[in-house]
Design a protein around this motif. Structure first.
Motif, PDB file in Angstrom:
ATOM      1  N   TYR A  13      40.562  31.171  43.772  1.00 15.63           N
ATOM      2  CA  TYR A  13      40.273  31.423  45.178  1.00 15.63           C
ATOM      3  C   TYR A  13      38.756  31.436  45.416  1.00 15.63           C
ATOM      4  O   TYR A  13      38.264  30.822  46.369  1.00 15.63           O
ATOM      5  CB  TYR A  13      40.900  32.744  45.636  1.00 15.63           C
ATOM      6  CG  TYR A  13      40.644  33.046  47.079  1.00 15.63           C
ATOM      7  CD1 TYR A  13      41.387  32.416  48.074  1.00 15.63           C
ATOM      8  CD2 TYR A  13      39.651  33.944  47.466  1.00 15.63           C
ATOM      9  CE1 TYR A  13      41.149  32.678  49.421  1.00 15.63           C
ATOM     10  CE2 TYR A  13      39.408  34.210  48.807  1.00 15.63           C
ATOM     11  CZ  TYR A  13      40.158  33.578  49.774  1.00 15.63           C
ATOM     12  OH  TYR A  13      39.909  33.835  51.099  1.00 15.63           O
ATOM     13  N   VAL A  14      38.025  32.109  44.552  1.00 10.77           N
ATOM     14  CA  VAL A  14      36.567  32.143  44.679  1.00 10.77           C
ATOM     15  C   VAL A  14      35.994  30.732  44.564  1.00 10.77           C
ATOM     16  O   VAL A  14      35.121  30.335  45.348  1.00 10.77           O
ATOM     17  CB  VAL A  14      35.940  33.092  43.627  1.00 10.77           C
ATOM     18  CG1 VAL A  14      34.433  32.933  43.538  1.00 10.77           C
ATOM     19  CG2 VAL A  14      36.303  34.543  43.939  1.00 10.77           C
ATOM     20  N   ALA A  16      47.050  38.058  34.046  1.00 13.70           N
ATOM     21  CA  ALA A  16      46.514  36.691  33.969  1.00 13.70           C
ATOM     22  C   ALA A  16      46.675  35.973  35.304  1.00 13.70           C
ATOM     23  O   ALA A  16      45.754  35.286  35.766  1.00 13.70           O
ATOM     24  CB  ALA A  16      47.217  35.921  32.850  1.00 13.70           C
ATOM     25  N   ILE A  17      47.820  36.122  35.943  1.00 11.83           N
ATOM     26  CA  ILE A  17      48.060  35.480  37.242  1.00 11.83           C
ATOM     27  C   ILE A  17      47.113  36.026  38.301  1.00 11.83           C
ATOM     28  O   ILE A  17      46.516  35.270  39.073  1.00 11.83           O
ATOM     29  CB  ILE A  17      49.538  35.649  37.669  1.00 11.83           C
ATOM     30  CG1 ILE A  17      50.435  34.768  36.783  1.00 11.83           C
ATOM     31  CG2 ILE A  17      49.736  35.309  39.142  1.00 11.83           C
ATOM     32  CD1 ILE A  17      51.927  35.005  36.978  1.00 11.83           C
ATOM     33  N   ILE A  18      46.934  37.329  38.324  1.00 15.20           N
ATOM     34  CA  ILE A  18      46.050  37.947  39.316  1.00 15.20           C
ATOM     35  C   ILE A  18      44.599  37.499  39.099  1.00 15.20           C
ATOM     36  O   ILE A  18      43.908  37.096  40.049  1.00 15.20           O
ATOM     37  CB  ILE A  18      46.169  39.489  39.280  1.00 15.20           C
ATOM     38  CG1 ILE A  18      47.545  39.901  39.817  1.00 15.20           C
ATOM     39  CG2 ILE A  18      45.051  40.157  40.076  1.00 15.20           C
ATOM     40  CD1 ILE A  18      47.908  41.350  39.569  1.00 15.20           C
ATOM     41  N   THR A  70      49.340  25.243  40.503  1.00 17.63           N
ATOM     42  CA  THR A  70      49.521  24.931  39.092  1.00 17.63           C
ATOM     43  C   THR A  70      48.659  25.832  38.215  1.00 17.63           C
ATOM     44  O   THR A  70      49.125  26.365  37.203  1.00 17.63           O
ATOM     45  CB  THR A  70      49.189  23.447  38.812  1.00 17.63           C
ATOM     46  OG1 THR A  70      50.048  22.635  39.612  1.00 17.63           O
ATOM     47  CG2 THR A  70      49.373  23.097  37.354  1.00 17.63           C
ATOM     48  N   VAL A  71      47.415  26.020  38.604  1.00 19.28           N
ATOM     49  CA  VAL A  71      46.501  26.852  37.818  1.00 19.28           C
ATOM     50  C   VAL A  71      46.972  28.300  37.800  1.00 19.28           C
ATOM     51  O   VAL A  71      46.936  28.965  36.761  1.00 19.28           O
ATOM     52  CB  VAL A  71      45.061  26.756  38.374  1.00 19.28           C
ATOM     53  CG1 VAL A  71      44.150  27.789  37.747  1.00 19.28           C
ATOM     54  CG2 VAL A  71      44.518  25.363  38.150  1.00 19.28           C
ATOM     55  N   ILE A  72      47.442  28.778  38.935  1.00 20.98           N
ATOM     56  CA  ILE A  72      47.851  30.184  39.026  1.00 20.98           C
ATOM     57  C   ILE A  72      49.123  30.451  38.232  1.00 20.98           C
ATOM     58  O   ILE A  72      49.220  31.442  37.512  1.00 20.98           O
ATOM     59  CB  ILE A  72      48.028  30.595  40.506  1.00 20.98           C
ATOM     60  CG1 ILE A  72      46.666  30.613  41.200  1.00 20.98           C
ATOM     61  CG2 ILE A  72      48.709  31.953  40.619  1.00 20.98           C
ATOM     62  CD1 ILE A  72      46.740  30.733  42.715  1.00 20.98           C
TER      63      ILE A  72
END
Length: 169
Positions: free
Chosen positions: A23-24, A14-16, A58-60
């Motif tokens: 990032y995109v 999930a983190i990856i 935060t999202v990551i």
């Protein structure tokens, strides 16, 4: 405390995936809004950069914020930045948002009041002069504490004058 040092393969995936997605989104939004997105031209630009980093982190890392919410947050930050960048064309908006540069030295003379106002110490000033390869105070034409927090050093030979246009704040 055990959970600090452990994870699941599901969490790592999930983190990856979230990292790739945010990032995109960041790259696409930066391409749309332009190079100014990460400039240091004003304190507002710096605040935007910090806000983007905070949203991304935060999202990551957080399980409570979805990728879609993070992208929406980034879109909001970029929209505000673009709006403010356009609004800065009007002087009254520019005066509210932008810090004015401050002259710290002129023609080799230190302006003590400006150092105090900007919370710049004498050792900070000396370090910047050395960084600019100044050998003698007499070759310093001007030292400016820029609106970005950077310090610019203008120097040259004794018979060189600084164009007044450069010092028109």
């Amino acid at each position: 405390m055990k959970e600090w040092f452990s994870t699941t393969s599901e969490s790592l995936i999930a983190i990856i995936l979230t990292s790739i997605g945010i990032y995109v989104a960041l790259v696409l939004l930066t391409r749309i809004s332009g190079k100014r997105s990460f400039s240091k031209m004003s304190s507002f630009d710096f605040a935007m950069t910090v806000a983007i980093g905070s949203v991304m982190a935060t999202v990551i890392i957080s399980k409570s914020v979805s990728l879609q919410n993070g992208i929406a947050g980034l879109v909001g930050i970029y929209a505000i930045q673009m709006l403010v960048a356009h609004a800065r064309r009007w002087n009254f908006i520019k005066q509210i948002i932008d810090n004015k540069p401050t002259l710290l030295m002129r023609d080799g003379e230190i302006i003590e009041g400006s150092l105090e106002k900007c919370k710049v110490t004498m050792s900070d000033l000396k370090a910047k002069l050395r960084e600019a390869n100044v050998i003698e105070r007499s070759e310093v034409k001007a030292v400016i504490f820029e609106s970005t927090g950077d310090i610019s050093v203008l120097h040259g030979s004794e018979d060189t004058d600084v164009d007044d246009w450069l010092l028109d704040f």
